[in-house]
Motif scaffolding. Sequence first.
Motif, PDB file in Angstrom:
ATOM      1  N   SER A  46     -67.229 -16.932 -19.830  1.00 30.46           N
ATOM      2  CA  SER A  46     -67.740 -15.930 -18.883  1.00 30.46           C
ATOM      3  C   SER A  46     -67.209 -16.174 -17.473  1.00 30.46           C
ATOM      4  O   SER A  46     -66.892 -15.216 -16.746  1.00 30.46           O
ATOM      5  CB  SER A  46     -69.271 -15.948 -18.887  1.00 30.46           C
TER       6      SER A  46
ATOM      7  N   CYS B  18     -63.651 -14.921 -17.478  1.00 37.10           N
ATOM      8  CA  CYS B  18     -63.629 -13.450 -17.443  1.00 37.10           C
ATOM      9  C   CYS B  18     -63.872 -12.932 -16.028  1.00 37.10           C
ATOM     10  O   CYS B  18     -63.239 -11.958 -15.590  1.00 37.10           O
ATOM     11  CB  CYS B  18     -64.671 -12.887 -18.405  1.00 37.10           C
TER      12      CYS B  18
ATOM     13  N   LEU C  48     -62.143  -9.382 -16.138  1.00 35.70           N
ATOM     14  CA  LEU C  48     -62.089  -8.804 -17.473  1.00 35.70           C
ATOM     15  C   LEU C  48     -63.499  -8.502 -17.952  1.00 35.70           C
ATOM     16  O   LEU C  48     -64.480  -9.038 -17.442  1.00 35.70           O
ATOM     17  CB  LEU C  48     -61.402  -9.751 -18.459  1.00 35.70           C
TER      18      LEU C  48
ATOM     19  N   PRO D  29     -65.914  -8.290 -21.637  1.00 34.74           N
ATOM     20  CA  PRO D  29     -65.886  -8.785 -23.031  1.00 34.74           C
ATOM     21  C   PRO D  29     -65.331  -7.777 -24.023  1.00 34.74           C
ATOM     22  O   PRO D  29     -64.771  -8.150 -25.060  1.00 34.74           O
ATOM     23  CB  PRO D  29     -67.367  -9.088 -23.301  1.00 34.74           C
TER      24      PRO D  29
ATOM     25  N   LEU E 265     -61.547  -8.189 -24.312  1.00 32.96           N
ATOM     26  CA  LEU E 265     -61.204  -9.361 -25.113  1.00 32.96           C
ATOM     27  C   LEU E 265     -61.356  -9.071 -26.601  1.00 32.96           C
ATOM     28  O   LEU E 265     -60.534  -9.505 -27.416  1.00 32.96           O
ATOM     29  CB  LEU E 265     -62.077 -10.554 -24.715  1.00 32.96           C
TER      30      LEU E 265
END
Length: 415
Positions: free
Chosen positions: A350, A353, A358, A360, A363
Amino acid sequence: MPVATVDISSQQSQESQQPFAMVHNDRRARRKRSKKSAAQGAAANSWAAKSSKEARRGDEACVSGAAGRDFRASGGDEIENNNNVEENDKGNNNNSSNSSSNGGRSNSCSSDGESEVCSEKDQPLQHDEGLAEPMSLTDESIARLIELLAREPDYHPKTDFLFRINSASEDKVDARLRDEAIYNLRFLHKFYNLSPECFAHAVNIADRFVVKVKVKPKYMACLATAAYLIAAKMIEDQSDWPVPEKLVCMARCGGSANDLERMEVIIRNKLRDQRCLEEAATPLHFLLELQSLFPSVQAFQRAVGELETSLCSVAVYEHRPCVLALAIARKHLLAAAGPANRNAVDEVLSQLCDLFQLSPDSLSEVDAAISGIVSRLQTRTPAPRLLVWAVSRRTLVSLMRPSAQASLLDPIRED
């Protein structure tokens, strides 16, 4: 030891012929000698009895010691010595009181004297499964990741237009031809066994050249091979550089070694300076900065192998390098982490990210694309190729010329 005896009959016959005083003195001397020999025999007998008694006592001690060891091993309640029984009873009472006070914890030592001899291996092992290994990135790794993020837009080629090209009508390289060339280049990379950075740079150089220059399909294999030669000269030692003559034969890219070297010069001129080639931010550079998060070297090597396979597809490589590296790292970290470390892995992911900006969902999308490409390419085998003999023109002419001896042979009769 037997007691010495004296012949009395022969001595009396001799005493009758001697005077009384001499006989009396001889009797007294013989009596003393007989007493002395009897004392020596008694001493010898007592020493033998004492030795046998000590031997029996030693055997009993060995038996009792073995019985004591068997008792401690099996947890029995009986031994031969009464004193040891009382001490063991006392030790068992103490141990039972200690076990009740410690919440039922067992103790393998049975007495107070034996508790001093007990080693640590006799105690039960304690496992703290709730403690997780600390996972974090160093400040240097975070600084290098920020630097790579700054260089990422300048060196990542946008190859999504390759899906819109019709190679048959436009005579240009499309996504299928590009994937085929990089896929064959990966087998060449496995043959030379160079570093993974060499293959990652070669793919980046080839894609950036395709974006800038209109490449015909017949030159794509030569382009990928020349890009691999440039990457090897950038990263590897000079002793490990592939020889152009051998590289052309192994890659079967067409042309000669001079054609490969001319393609190398063209690529360097189109991509300008050497610094532009060396400072490219590839997905492997991001993955190398995340190496400290992997639990073992084998897990990191598996992640690098999957990344090399993913670079063979434009559908995967069109994503940002940081996203591709983080998706592969997430897959292998979650697979290697236990239940105790899963929360720590999620927390680090996290944070990454947030650093890469980004979500989730992105991803998960990249992970699905990687899984599909990897499963398809790993089961695929390279296309079989015919063996081509490289001969000179004079040898070729002599082979094509009909033999003069053929007319001298008699025809074969069928009857």
